[in-house]
Design a protein around this motif. Structure first.
Motif, mmCIF file in Angstrom:
data_model
loop_
_atom_site.group_PDB
_atom_site.id
_atom_site.type_symbol
_atom_site.label_atom_id
_atom_site.label_comp_id
_atom_site.label_asym_id
_atom_site.label_seq_id
_atom_site.Cartn_x
_atom_site.Cartn_y
_atom_site.Cartn_z
ATOM 1 N N ASN A 31 0.812 -1.216 0.000
ATOM 2 C CA ASN A 31 0.000 0.000 0.000
ATOM 3 C C ASN A 31 0.845 1.265 0.000
ATOM 4 O O ASN A 31 0.296 2.369 0.056
ATOM 5 C CB ASN A 31 -0.915 0.024 1.232
ATOM 6 N N TYR A 32 2.172 1.096 -0.075
ATOM 7 C CA TYR A 32 3.072 2.241 0.060
ATOM 8 C C TYR A 32 4.110 2.272 -1.057
ATOM 9 O O TYR A 32 4.844 1.303 -1.261
ATOM 10 C CB TYR A 32 3.809 2.187 1.395
ATOM 11 N N ALA A 33 4.191 3.408 -1.739
ATOM 12 C CA ALA A 33 5.341 3.674 -2.593
ATOM 13 C C ALA A 33 6.482 4.094 -1.681
ATOM 14 O O ALA A 33 6.254 4.679 -0.617
ATOM 15 C CB ALA A 33 5.021 4.783 -3.589
ATOM 16 N N MET A 34 7.708 3.814 -2.101
ATOM 17 C CA MET A 34 8.842 4.104 -1.225
ATOM 18 C C MET A 34 9.978 4.749 -1.999
ATOM 19 O O MET A 34 10.058 4.638 -3.230
ATOM 20 C CB MET A 34 9.325 2.820 -0.545
ATOM 21 N N GLY A 56 7.066 -2.885 -9.399
ATOM 22 C CA GLY A 56 7.220 -3.070 -10.830
ATOM 23 C C GLY A 56 7.838 -1.899 -11.563
ATOM 24 O O GLY A 56 8.306 -2.045 -12.697
ATOM 25 N N LEU A 57 7.813 -0.727 -10.940
ATOM 26 C CA LEU A 57 8.372 0.472 -11.567
ATOM 27 C C LEU A 57 9.341 1.131 -10.596
ATOM 28 O O LEU A 57 9.053 1.216 -9.397
ATOM 29 C CB LEU A 57 7.266 1.463 -11.924
ATOM 30 N N SER A 58 10.438 1.619 -11.111
ATOM 31 C CA SER A 58 11.408 2.289 -10.258
ATOM 32 C C SER A 58 12.214 3.291 -11.078
ATOM 33 O O SER A 58 12.199 3.271 -12.315
ATOM 34 C CB SER A 58 12.344 1.281 -9.595
ATOM 35 N N ARG A 59 12.925 4.132 -10.349
ATOM 36 C CA ARG A 59 13.765 5.138 -10.992
ATOM 37 C C ARG A 59 14.902 5.474 -10.045
ATOM 38 O O ARG A 59 14.726 5.485 -8.827
ATOM 39 C CB ARG A 59 12.959 6.395 -11.301
ATOM 40 N N VAL A 60 16.065 5.734 -10.608
ATOM 41 C CA VAL A 60 17.181 6.248 -9.812
ATOM 42 C C VAL A 60 17.619 7.584 -10.380
ATOM 43 O O VAL A 60 17.407 7.879 -11.555
ATOM 44 C CB VAL A 60 18.368 5.264 -9.776
ATOM 45 N N ALA A 61 18.236 8.382 -9.557
ATOM 46 C CA ALA A 61 18.724 9.688 -9.985
ATOM 47 C C ALA A 61 19.841 9.530 -11.011
ATOM 48 O O ALA A 61 20.573 8.529 -11.000
ATOM 49 C CB ALA A 61 19.220 10.468 -8.778
ATOM 50 N N ASP A 62 19.986 10.517 -11.863
ATOM 51 C CA ASP A 62 21.032 10.473 -12.887
ATOM 52 C C ASP A 62 22.423 10.335 -12.261
ATOM 53 O O ASP A 62 23.306 9.690 -12.832
ATOM 54 C CB ASP A 62 20.972 11.728 -13.751
ATOM 55 N N SER A 63 22.602 10.926 -11.099
ATOM 56 C CA SER A 63 23.918 10.922 -10.449
ATOM 57 C C SER A 63 24.349 9.527 -9.992
ATOM 58 O O SER A 63 25.536 9.298 -9.740
ATOM 59 C CB SER A 63 23.921 11.873 -9.262
ATOM 60 N N VAL A 64 23.393 8.607 -9.872
ATOM 61 C CA VAL A 64 23.727 7.259 -9.399
ATOM 62 C C VAL A 64 23.350 6.185 -10.410
ATOM 63 O O VAL A 64 23.522 4.992 -10.146
ATOM 64 C CB VAL A 64 23.060 6.958 -8.037
ATOM 65 N N LYS A 65 22.848 6.603 -11.555
ATOM 66 C CA LYS A 65 22.410 5.644 -12.573
ATOM 67 C C LYS A 65 23.584 4.766 -13.011
ATOM 68 O O LYS A 65 24.695 5.255 -13.229
ATOM 69 C CB LYS A 65 21.830 6.392 -13.755
ATOM 70 N N GLY A 66 23.310 3.479 -13.109
ATOM 71 C CA GLY A 66 24.356 2.531 -13.473
ATOM 72 C C GLY A 66 25.173 2.043 -12.293
ATOM 73 O O GLY A 66 25.973 1.105 -12.437
ATOM 74 N N ARG A 67 24.980 2.662 -11.122
ATOM 75 C CA ARG A 67 25.726 2.250 -9.924
ATOM 76 C C ARG A 67 24.795 1.787 -8.811
ATOM 77 O O ARG A 67 25.114 0.846 -8.080
ATOM 78 C CB ARG A 67 26.584 3.411 -9.408
ATOM 79 N N PHE A 68 23.655 2.425 -8.651
ATOM 80 C CA PHE A 68 22.704 2.104 -7.583
ATOM 81 C C PHE A 68 21.469 1.434 -8.178
ATOM 82 O O PHE A 68 21.015 1.783 -9.274
ATOM 83 C CB PHE A 68 22.247 3.360 -6.851
ATOM 84 N N THR A 69 20.912 0.511 -7.404
ATOM 85 C CA THR A 69 19.678 -0.171 -7.789
ATOM 86 C C THR A 69 18.736 -0.203 -6.594
ATOM 87 O O THR A 69 19.165 -0.525 -5.479
ATOM 88 C CB THR A 69 19.974 -1.614 -8.232
ATOM 89 N N VAL A 70 17.479 0.102 -6.846
ATOM 90 C CA VAL A 70 16.470 0.033 -5.796
ATOM 91 C C VAL A 70 15.584 -1.182 -6.040
ATOM 92 O O VAL A 70 15.255 -1.497 -7.186
ATOM 93 C CB VAL A 70 15.639 1.332 -5.731
ATOM 94 N N SER A 71 15.201 -1.844 -4.962
ATOM 95 C CA SER A 71 14.310 -2.997 -5.052
ATOM 96 C C SER A 71 13.532 -3.105 -3.749
ATOM 97 O O SER A 71 13.820 -2.403 -2.780
ATOM 98 C CB SER A 71 15.111 -4.276 -5.309
#
Length: 126
Positions: A31-34, A56-71
């Protein structure tokens, strides 16, 4: 009342990896986006990553793209931030946030979130 508890922070060398966790004390975590945000001394709180309420959907900031992953693991009521190839500029207090919603959206604006954790310090040494 929703409580968010972050863990996994600490000291890491540049180029290394670290995984942050955020456990939510809620009945139904779907019930919560995080999201993850970070703040360095003298700077405003900045968006790092966000994930929608079912993962099912996520996004990371440009400054960490390719290095950080959210799950997230809905059953464990836990969100993760996998940080690879960390840099000294990643040093900050990292905050977990949650937003009660029926929408299948992620949110990158900190003002969208209802609940915040206390934060966990991440320090990257050069």
């Amino acid at each position: 009342q929703v409580q968010l508890v972050e863990s996994g922070g600490g000291l890491v060398q540049a180029g290394g990896s670290m995984r942050l966790s955020c456990v939510a004390s809620v009945r139904t975590s779907s019930n919560y986006a995080m999201g993850w945000f970070r703040q360095s001394p003298g700077k405003e709180r900045a968006f790092v990553a966000a994930i929608n309420r079912i993962g099912g959907l996520s996004r990371v900031a440009d400054s960490v793209k390719g290095r950080f992953t959210v799950s997230r693991d809905i059953a464990k009521k836990t969100m993760y931030l996998q940080m690879n190839n960390v840099k000294p500029e990643d040093t900050a207090v990292y905050y977990c946030a949650a937003k009660s919603t029926d929408e299948i959206l992620y949110y990158s604006d900190h003002s969208a979130y209802n609940y915040w954790g206390q934060g966990t310090q991440v320090t990257v040494s050069s």
